[in-house]
Design an enzyme around this catalytic site. Structure first.
Site, PDB file in Angstrom:
ATOM      1  N   GLU A  95       0.844  -1.199   0.000  1.00 29.88           N
ATOM      2  CA  GLU A  95       0.000   0.000   0.000  1.00 29.88           C
ATOM      3  C   GLU A  95       0.880   1.250   0.000  1.00 29.88           C
ATOM      4  O   GLU A  95       1.881   1.306   0.710  1.00 29.88           O
ATOM      5  CB  GLU A  95      -0.904   0.004   1.240  1.00 29.88           C
ATOM      6  N   THR A 104      -4.033   4.832  -1.339  1.00 33.06           N
ATOM      7  CA  THR A 104      -5.070   5.386  -0.466  1.00 33.06           C
ATOM      8  C   THR A 104      -5.705   6.636  -1.084  1.00 33.06           C
ATOM      9  O   THR A 104      -5.156   7.256  -2.014  1.00 33.06           O
ATOM     10  CB  THR A 104      -4.526   5.741   0.935  1.00 33.06           C
ATOM     11  N   TYR A 105      -6.854   7.004  -0.501  1.00 32.41           N
ATOM     12  CA  TYR A 105      -7.639   8.137  -1.005  1.00 32.41           C
ATOM     13  C   TYR A 105      -8.172   8.915   0.196  1.00 32.41           C
ATOM     14  O   TYR A 105      -9.005   8.404   0.951  1.00 32.41           O
ATOM     15  CB  TYR A 105      -8.795   7.587  -1.838  1.00 32.41           C
ATOM     16  N   ALA A 159      -6.964   9.396   3.056  1.00 33.13           N
ATOM     17  CA  ALA A 159      -6.819   8.667   4.322  1.00 33.13           C
ATOM     18  C   ALA A 159      -6.518   9.618   5.471  1.00 33.13           C
ATOM     19  O   ALA A 159      -5.830  10.633   5.295  1.00 33.13           O
ATOM     20  CB  ALA A 159      -5.723   7.621   4.203  1.00 33.13           C
ATOM     21  N   HIS A 212      -8.142   2.941  -3.676  1.00 33.51           N
ATOM     22  CA  HIS A 212      -9.075   3.132  -2.568  1.00 33.51           C
ATOM     23  C   HIS A 212     -10.110   4.165  -3.019  1.00 33.51           C
ATOM     24  O   HIS A 212      -9.776   5.122  -3.719  1.00 33.51           O
ATOM     25  CB  HIS A 212      -8.361   3.658  -1.322  1.00 33.51           C
ATOM     26  N   ASP A 216     -12.582   7.946   6.201  1.00 35.73           N
ATOM     27  CA  ASP A 216     -12.314   8.630   7.460  1.00 35.73           C
ATOM     28  C   ASP A 216     -13.051   9.956   7.455  1.00 35.73           C
ATOM     29  O   ASP A 216     -13.153  10.625   6.414  1.00 35.73           O
ATOM     30  CB  ASP A 216     -10.806   8.911   7.598  1.00 35.73           C
ATOM     31  N   HIS A 229     -14.077  -1.879  14.861  1.00 31.60           N
ATOM     32  CA  HIS A 229     -13.997  -0.513  14.343  1.00 31.60           C
ATOM     33  C   HIS A 229     -14.195   0.459  15.506  1.00 31.60           C
ATOM     34  O   HIS A 229     -15.059   0.234  16.356  1.00 31.60           O
ATOM     35  CB  HIS A 229     -15.077  -0.303  13.269  1.00 31.60           C
ATOM     36  N   LYS A 247     -21.127  -6.942   4.028  1.00 36.76           N
ATOM     37  CA  LYS A 247     -20.204  -6.508   2.958  1.00 36.76           C
ATOM     38  C   LYS A 247     -19.987  -7.651   1.964  1.00 36.76           C
ATOM     39  O   LYS A 247     -19.897  -7.430   0.760  1.00 36.76           O
ATOM     40  CB  LYS A 247     -18.857  -6.058   3.550  1.00 36.76           C
ATOM     41  N   GLN A 286       4.866   8.600  14.003  1.00 36.72           N
ATOM     42  CA  GLN A 286       3.997   7.840  13.098  1.00 36.72           C
ATOM     43  C   GLN A 286       3.180   6.827  13.889  1.00 36.72           C
ATOM     44  O   GLN A 286       1.981   6.669  13.680  1.00 36.72           O
ATOM     45  CB  GLN A 286       4.850   7.127  12.042  1.00 36.72           C
TER      46      GLN A 286
HETATM   47  P1  FAD Z   1     -18.251   0.960   7.085  1.00 34.85           P
HETATM   48  O1  FAD Z   1     -18.123  -0.475   6.751  1.00 34.85           O
HETATM   49  O2  FAD Z   1     -19.332   1.723   6.418  1.00 34.85           O
HETATM   50  O3  FAD Z   1     -18.371   1.095   8.673  1.00 34.85           O
HETATM   51  C1  FAD Z   1     -18.332   2.392   9.289  1.00 34.85           C
HETATM   52  C2  FAD Z   1     -18.999   2.331  10.651  1.00 34.85           C
HETATM   53  O4  FAD Z   1     -20.401   2.166  10.464  1.00 34.85           O
HETATM   54  C3  FAD Z   1     -18.531   1.158  11.509  1.00 34.85           C
HETATM   55  O5  FAD Z   1     -18.485   1.575  12.861  1.00 34.85           O
HETATM   56  C4  FAD Z   1     -19.595   0.126  11.301  1.00 34.85           C
HETATM   57  O6  FAD Z   1     -19.721  -0.673  12.459  1.00 34.85           O
HETATM   58  C5  FAD Z   1     -20.845   0.973  11.081  1.00 34.85           C
HETATM   59  N1  FAD Z   1     -21.774   0.320  10.143  1.00 34.85           N
HETATM   60  C6  FAD Z   1     -21.523  -0.034   8.868  1.00 34.85           C
HETATM   61  N2  FAD Z   1     -22.586  -0.621   8.315  1.00 34.85           N
HETATM   62  C7  FAD Z   1     -23.554  -0.633   9.277  1.00 34.85           C
HETATM   63  C8  FAD Z   1     -24.880  -1.144   9.324  1.00 34.85           C
HETATM   64  N3  FAD Z   1     -25.454  -1.699   8.284  1.00 34.85           N
HETATM   65  N4  FAD Z   1     -25.563  -1.018  10.489  1.00 34.85           N
HETATM   66  C9  FAD Z   1     -25.016  -0.434  11.565  1.00 34.85           C
HETATM   67  N5  FAD Z   1     -23.732   0.058  11.592  1.00 34.85           N
HETATM   68  C10 FAD Z   1     -23.025  -0.038  10.454  1.00 34.85           C
HETATM   69  N6  FAD Z   1      -9.958   5.806   4.921  1.00 34.85           N
HETATM   70  C11 FAD Z   1      -9.798   6.778   3.990  1.00 34.85           C
HETATM   71  O7  FAD Z   1     -10.374   7.855   4.138  1.00 34.85           O
HETATM   72  N7  FAD Z   1      -8.998   6.567   2.906  1.00 34.85           N
HETATM   73  C12 FAD Z   1      -8.374   5.398   2.682  1.00 34.85           C
HETATM   74  O8  FAD Z   1      -7.677   5.242   1.673  1.00 34.85           O
HETATM   75  C13 FAD Z   1      -8.517   4.344   3.648  1.00 34.85           C
HETATM   76  N8  FAD Z   1      -7.931   3.144   3.461  1.00 34.85           N
HETATM   77  C14 FAD Z   1      -8.218   2.112   4.336  1.00 34.85           C
HETATM   78  C15 FAD Z   1      -7.704   0.839   4.085  1.00 34.85           C
HETATM   79  C16 FAD Z   1      -8.018  -0.223   4.931  1.00 34.85           C
HETATM   80  C17 FAD Z   1      -7.468  -1.599   4.632  1.00 34.85           C
HETATM   81  C18 FAD Z   1      -8.858  -0.013   6.067  1.00 34.85           C
HETATM   82  C19 FAD Z   1      -9.203  -1.158   6.981  1.00 34.85           C
HETATM   83  C20 FAD Z   1      -9.349   1.251   6.341  1.00 34.85           C
HETATM   84  C21 FAD Z   1      -9.043   2.327   5.480  1.00 34.85           C
HETATM   85  N9  FAD Z   1      -9.550   3.610   5.700  1.00 34.85           N
HETATM   86  C22 FAD Z   1      -9.349   4.597   4.774  1.00 34.85           C
HETATM   87  C23 FAD Z   1     -10.256   3.912   6.936  1.00 34.85           C
HETATM   88  C24 FAD Z   1     -11.771   3.790   6.814  1.00 34.85           C
HETATM   89  O9  FAD Z   1     -12.265   4.702   5.878  1.00 34.85           O
HETATM   90  C25 FAD Z   1     -12.350   4.077   8.194  1.00 34.85           C
HETATM   91  O10 FAD Z   1     -12.030   3.048   9.092  1.00 34.85           O
HETATM   92  C26 FAD Z   1     -13.822   4.393   8.217  1.00 34.85           C
HETATM   93  O11 FAD Z   1     -14.097   4.926   9.502  1.00 34.85           O
HETATM   94  C27 FAD Z   1     -14.724   3.187   8.010  1.00 34.85           C
HETATM   95  O12 FAD Z   1     -14.688   2.710   6.730  1.00 34.85           O
HETATM   96  P2  FAD Z   1     -15.460   1.349   6.343  1.00 34.85           P
HETATM   97  O13 FAD Z   1     -15.465   1.225   4.882  1.00 34.85           O
HETATM   98  O14 FAD Z   1     -14.948   0.226   7.137  1.00 34.85           O
HETATM   99  O15 FAD Z   1     -16.925   1.755   6.829  1.00 34.85           O
END
Ligand code: FAD
Length: 297
Positions: A17, A48-49, A51, A78, A110, A150, A166, A213
């Protein structure tokens, strides 16, 4: 190649990454990083996008395109839906398709660090984005997962339920948030298996580069630190090179344990540091190759 096929062909996938440069830094620096990382010949490189709530712009897609078209290494862009309309997302997907980028990591995103009042946009969560991308049919789709939960999820094991959603929405791969204690990952895999989730899971490993970091990473991810890791940080925090080398050794040990336990993939968060990525990869290369030979025999 799409993610599904990459995982069909390899028993153990090894990916990297990177992140785009800051708004005021030239993109060429990261092209150079990709040039240096290409010697690892990873199965794919993700970019990443926005992040950590940083700026979202099309450099993620330019870097993904460079990876694919300049080096013929598969790219995973991403893509976050926070604040985005359906039209925004479709425009990005069209751009990626035109650039021959075949894979997307579909995330909610995020929450921007500067935002006092942010809006979700047309998608409420990652499942809705995954479903939308799946309906278009053009992309391999990865999604995020969280072995230690999370940070926003208040109900225990709710994350496993959400992972199932998912999968049902169309994810082909899950990539974990970074973690430093493999036991959390193994407990998580047990729960995933009990839930009947079949999508492969890649373990995200982030080597320590410096104390700042690590502090920021822990703050964002909520990852817990094992005692031996804390010892390393405390002991070498004032000696940059020693901390870097101890961090590399820790990551290698973590990866060897994950591979020996049968993980489907290692996703190395390179922090755009080819020295660290190359050093770690050189140490685990024969192990990765050994696992992938098993399948051929
Ligand atoms: P979701 O799966 O939508 O979950 C978000 C929150 O909502 C969680 O607390 C979940 O429990 C809750 N939730 C989801 N669906 C439901 C439902 N149906 N009912 C009730 N609650 C629900 N962020 C960036 O901005 N840019 C990046 O490039 C980036 N890269 C990443 C790469 C990896 C491998 C990972 C693991 C994370 C990355 N992130 C990045 C961080 C990520 O965007 C954050 O962790 C964000 O807060 C959640 O993203 P998600 O897609 O997991 O969200």
């Amino acid at each position: 190649m799409k993610l599904g096929q990459i995982f069909e062909e390899k028993k153990l996938v090894y990916s990297l990454e990177i992140f785009p440069p800051k708004a005021d830094s030239p993109i060429e620096k990261v092209y150079d990083t990709i040039d240096e990382l290409s010697r690892i010949n990873p199965d794919y490189i993700s970019v990443t996008y926005g992040a950590g709530g940083s700026i979202q712009d099309n450099r993620t897609f330019l870097l993904s395109s460079y990876t694919k078209n300049q080096h013929n290494i598969d790219a995973l862009a991403h893509l976050t839906c926070i604040g985005a309309t359906r039209e925004n997302i479709d425009n990005i997907l069209d751009e990626l398709k035109a650039k021959n980028v075949e894979n997307v990591l579909a995330l909610r995103g995020d929450i921007p660090s500067t935002a006092t009042d942010f809006k979700l946009g047309d998608f409420n969560n990652s499942q809705e984005l995954i479903r939308h991308i799946k309906e278009r049919g053009d992309f391999g789709i990865a999604a995020g997962c969280y072995p230690e939960g999370h940070p926003e999820t208040k109900v225990k094991d709710k994350d496993i339920e959400i992972l199932k959603y998912k999968e049902e929405a169309g994810a082909d791969l899950f990539i974990t948030q970074l973690f430093y204690d493999n036991n959390y990952f193994y407990e998580f895999l047990n729960k995933v298996e009990q839930k009947g989730i079949k999508v492969p899971i890649e373990a995200g490993v982030m080597p320590v580069i410096n104390k700042k970091q690590i502090e920021r990473t822990i703050q964002l991810s909520g990852a817990k630190l094992p005692g031996k890791f804390i010892k390393i940080i405390n002991k070498y925090e004032h000696d940059k090179i020693a901390l870097r080398d101890a961090g590399i050794a820790f990551a290698i040990e973590q990866i060897v344990d994950l591979i020996s336990s049968g993980v489907r993939g290692i996703h190395l968060y390179t922090m755009n540091n080819p020295y660290i990525a190359n050093t770690i990869t050189d140490s685990v290369k024969s192990i990765v190759e050994s696992i992938n030979r098993e399948q051929v025999i």
